[in-house]
Design a protein around this motif. Structure first.
Motif, PDB file in Angstrom:
ATOM      1  N   TYR A  15      14.617  41.008  12.251  1.00 29.11           N
ATOM      2  CA  TYR A  15      14.908  41.008  13.681  1.00 29.11           C
ATOM      3  C   TYR A  15      16.256  40.344  13.921  1.00 29.11           C
ATOM      4  O   TYR A  15      16.534  39.276  13.359  1.00 29.11           O
ATOM      5  N   GLY A  17      17.941  38.667  16.612  1.00 24.72           N
ATOM      6  CA  GLY A  17      17.796  38.066  17.934  1.00 24.72           C
ATOM      7  C   GLY A  17      19.093  37.960  18.706  1.00 24.72           C
ATOM      8  O   GLY A  17      19.121  38.155  19.924  1.00 24.72           O
ATOM      9  N   SER A  20      19.791  41.197  20.362  1.00 23.79           N
ATOM     10  CA  SER A  20      18.698  41.714  21.185  1.00 23.79           C
ATOM     11  C   SER A  20      18.759  41.140  22.593  1.00 23.79           C
ATOM     12  O   SER A  20      19.351  40.083  22.821  1.00 23.79           O
ATOM     13  N   PRO A  22      15.632  40.952  25.145  1.00 21.41           N
ATOM     14  CA  PRO A  22      14.273  41.304  25.554  1.00 21.41           C
ATOM     15  C   PRO A  22      14.134  41.593  27.050  1.00 21.41           C
ATOM     16  O   PRO A  22      13.344  42.456  27.429  1.00 21.41           O
ATOM     17  N   GLN A  25      14.682  45.053  27.559  1.00 22.97           N
ATOM     18  CA  GLN A  25      13.888  45.851  26.617  1.00 22.97           C
ATOM     19  C   GLN A  25      14.758  46.420  25.495  1.00 22.97           C
ATOM     20  O   GLN A  25      14.704  47.594  25.169  1.00 22.97           O
ATOM     21  N   TYR A  27      15.523  45.532  21.584  1.00 23.33           N
ATOM     22  CA  TYR A  27      15.140  44.768  20.397  1.00 23.33           C
ATOM     23  C   TYR A  27      15.855  45.395  19.203  1.00 23.33           C
ATOM     24  O   TYR A  27      15.617  46.557  18.877  1.00 23.33           O
ATOM     25  N   PHE A  29      16.953  45.558  15.213  1.00 21.82           N
ATOM     26  CA  PHE A  29      16.475  45.243  13.874  1.00 21.82           C
ATOM     27  C   PHE A  29      17.434  45.791  12.829  1.00 21.82           C
ATOM     28  O   PHE A  29      18.068  46.821  13.031  1.00 21.82           O
ATOM     29  N   PRO A  91       9.093  45.121  21.221  1.00 20.19           N
ATOM     30  CA  PRO A  91       9.301  44.122  20.174  1.00 20.19           C
ATOM     31  C   PRO A  91       8.616  44.466  18.849  1.00 20.19           C
ATOM     32  O   PRO A  91       8.715  43.701  17.889  1.00 20.19           O
ATOM     33  N   ALA A 119       9.194  43.934  13.600  1.00 19.59           N
ATOM     34  CA  ALA A 119       8.463  43.053  14.506  1.00 19.59           C
ATOM     35  C   ALA A 119       9.298  41.825  14.831  1.00 19.59           C
ATOM     36  O   ALA A 119       9.823  41.171  13.936  1.00 19.59           O
ATOM     37  N   MET A 120       9.382  41.541  16.114  1.00 18.62           N
ATOM     38  CA  MET A 120      10.033  40.323  16.558  1.00 18.62           C
ATOM     39  C   MET A 120       9.204  39.146  16.022  1.00 18.62           C
ATOM     40  O   MET A 120       7.982  39.222  15.986  1.00 18.62           O
ATOM     41  N   PRO A 121       9.851  38.086  15.558  1.00 25.52           N
ATOM     42  CA  PRO A 121       9.093  36.945  15.011  1.00 25.52           C
ATOM     43  C   PRO A 121       8.037  36.442  16.009  1.00 25.52           C
ATOM     44  O   PRO A 121       8.271  36.417  17.214  1.00 25.52           O
ATOM     45  N   ILE A 123       5.462  37.779  17.110  1.00 25.35           N
ATOM     46  CA  ILE A 123       4.784  38.776  17.941  1.00 25.35           C
ATOM     47  C   ILE A 123       3.417  39.099  17.347  1.00 25.35           C
ATOM     48  O   ILE A 123       2.482  39.450  18.037  1.00 25.35           O
TER      49      ILE A 123
END
Length: 125
Positions: A15, A17, A20, A22, A25, A27, A29, A91, A119-121, A123
């Protein structure tokens, strides 16, 4: 010989961050792919196909020549690695697909890319 069984593909995702947003919307990677040729002849990666699924089940298909602008040749025992990225509206998501490859003996085959998760950490538990 089923050449696809001799091509090992592994993927690690991360991810990003800092890239990104959020609240919007967005995200972002990165994913690092390792492709290992365990066959006895050289192969070339010609095309890629991805099926990308976000956390809402929305699917997107992406295909094109090579990976990151190249169509690498892999000698027996050689590993080719590259890093790329994807942007999701959720996410959590996943990717899977295949590489269209050609052996030195002109056998065309598809090497499957196993499904991997983005996957976002925190989540997921």
């Amino acid at each position: 010989m089923n050449l696809e069984q001799y091509i090992n593909i592994s993927v690690d995702s991360f991810y990003l961050g800092a890239q990104s947003d959020p609240a919007a919307q967005r995200y972002v990677f990165a994913y690092c792919v390792n492709i290992t040729n365990n066959s006895t002849e050289s192969v070339q990666l010609l095309r890629r196909y991805w099926q990308i699924t976000d956390g809402n089940g929305k699917q997107t298909e992406v295909s094109g020549d090579g990976v990151i602008g190249v169509q690498p040749h892999l000698q027996p025992g050689e590993t080719y690695s590259y890093t790329s990225g994807a942007v999701f509206e959720t996410p959590l998501g996943s990717m899977q697909g295949h590489y269209d490859m050609l052996s030195a003996s002109q056998i065309a085959f598809q090497a499957p890319i196993p499904q991997f998760r983005m996957a976002m950490p925190h989540i997921l538990n």
